[in-house]
Scaffold this active site. Sequence first.
Site, mmCIF file in Angstrom:
data_model
loop_
_atom_site.group_PDB
_atom_site.id
_atom_site.type_symbol
_atom_site.label_atom_id
_atom_site.label_comp_id
_atom_site.label_asym_id
_atom_site.label_seq_id
_atom_site.Cartn_x
_atom_site.Cartn_y
_atom_site.Cartn_z
ATOM 1 N N TYR A 167 -19.673 13.131 29.914
ATOM 2 C CA TYR A 167 -21.474 13.014 29.581
ATOM 3 C C TYR A 167 -22.164 12.267 30.963
ATOM 4 O O TYR A 167 -21.680 11.168 31.256
ATOM 5 C CB TYR A 167 -21.188 12.815 28.242
ATOM 6 C CG TYR A 167 -22.713 12.712 27.509
ATOM 7 C CD1 TYR A 167 -23.607 13.572 27.081
ATOM 8 C CD2 TYR A 167 -23.870 11.673 28.619
ATOM 9 C CE1 TYR A 167 -25.196 13.594 26.752
ATOM 10 C CE2 TYR A 167 -25.635 12.360 27.589
ATOM 11 C CZ TYR A 167 -25.724 12.571 26.940
ATOM 12 O OH TYR A 167 -26.789 12.832 26.627
ATOM 13 N N GLU A 207 -29.472 17.565 30.221
ATOM 14 C CA GLU A 207 -27.907 16.981 29.830
ATOM 15 C C GLU A 207 -26.500 17.782 30.386
ATOM 16 O O GLU A 207 -26.744 19.104 30.200
ATOM 17 C CB GLU A 207 -28.026 17.284 28.657
ATOM 18 C CG GLU A 207 -28.270 16.030 27.566
ATOM 19 C CD GLU A 207 -27.370 16.016 25.938
ATOM 20 O OE1 GLU A 207 -26.766 14.805 25.235
ATOM 21 O OE2 GLU A 207 -28.060 17.729 25.491
#
Length: 392
Positions: A109, A196
Amino acid sequence: MKIHEYQAKEILAQFNVPVQKGIVAHTASEVEAAFTELGEPLAVVKAQVHAGGRGKGGGVKLVKSATEAKEVAERILANALITPQTGPEGVPVKKLLVCPGLDIAKEYYVGLVVDRTLGPVLMASSEGGVEIEEVAAKTPEKILKEPIDPQAGLLPFQGRRLAYKLGFSGKKAEEVCRVMQGIAAAFLKYDGCLMEINPLVETKQGDIIALDAKIEFDDNASFRHSIYAEMRDTTEENEMEIRAAQHQLSYIKLDGNIGCMVNGAGLAMGTMDIIKYAGGEPANFLDVGGGVSRERVTEAFKIVLSDPKVKAVLINIFGGIVRCDVVAQGVVDAVNEIHLNVPLVVRLEGTNVKEGREILDNSGMTIITANGMQEAADKIVAAAAANQKGDS
Ligand code: GDP
Ligand code: MN
């Protein structure tokens, strides 16, 4: 403002962040052709909507043939896509992205936010793909953070530190470091307020690739980025929010049934808080602003009323620069144009409050007046509840 995954990947590619090749398609037969054009044994068909969690809602599908690609596309295009971020009605899918399918070895991530105390911050975690919110809540130590200097960007030592902590070493760590620097540079260059890459993957072949990408731009920077207007997809945005923006009104649609018209962002937030505290749910945030004109108040009031979920409206004005009589006249004008069929609670205070009240009193409208925030909140919550009940 938000952009689509395929657009975010175009931006990342400019900063040498590896992304898959991708073809944007609008119909099932375009998806079929895209599969053939890619010429890979495996492809992934991805719904392009301004919401995350598409995988969970069936908006991301791996396919092994052109026929399968076509079938999957037909299904995705025919149905509203419901994800944890769309609400129960879901959203229509108008575009699909077709990419070569990757053999994933591990998902990471990477996220960027603007932190109020640190400035831009890059976050990374070896727990990619899954709910990052859950990782943050249960094992916050698994989320690495590096503040980014807005001028210098992510420095090499910071990139290496992240890479090593994520478990990379040697040449691979250098590569991950460059990718992180590219991601940070894209964020800074285009004035992102949220970004993101979830997941950033390492493939079984050992390549580092941004498999997904989301970017939210800071609207306040639109004057210096022509790309914002080029990439804007208003069909993905809330109609009322667009209309409000055209009239320089700060309006944000929410899920409740109490319409709010307030002046000043602080008072608007306070109003929403006290409505919740009194047991109600605001239908919107609306700050009509300081030097507001009668026309703008009218427009604002019409926008609030155009939401079919609204069962009662609270006007909470503290007249400072804005005058209570101007607001009152704007409301009366709006009600003369469109029928007011929900209860209206008004709390007026400050500059020209007497004149404002007179205008409302003489308007022939049924108004519930309130003195102070608490009374206003109690009255509006009761009015909305009674009207909601009468409806159902
Ligand atoms: P999101 O659900 O909206 O975040 O969409 P993503 O693009 O992140 O895709 C969701 C998930 O689908 C990813 O976390 C992957 O596990 C999986 N996925 C997406 N593309 C591929 C692919 O090319 N190969 C494989 N094996 N899985 C993929
Ligand atoms: Mn994702």
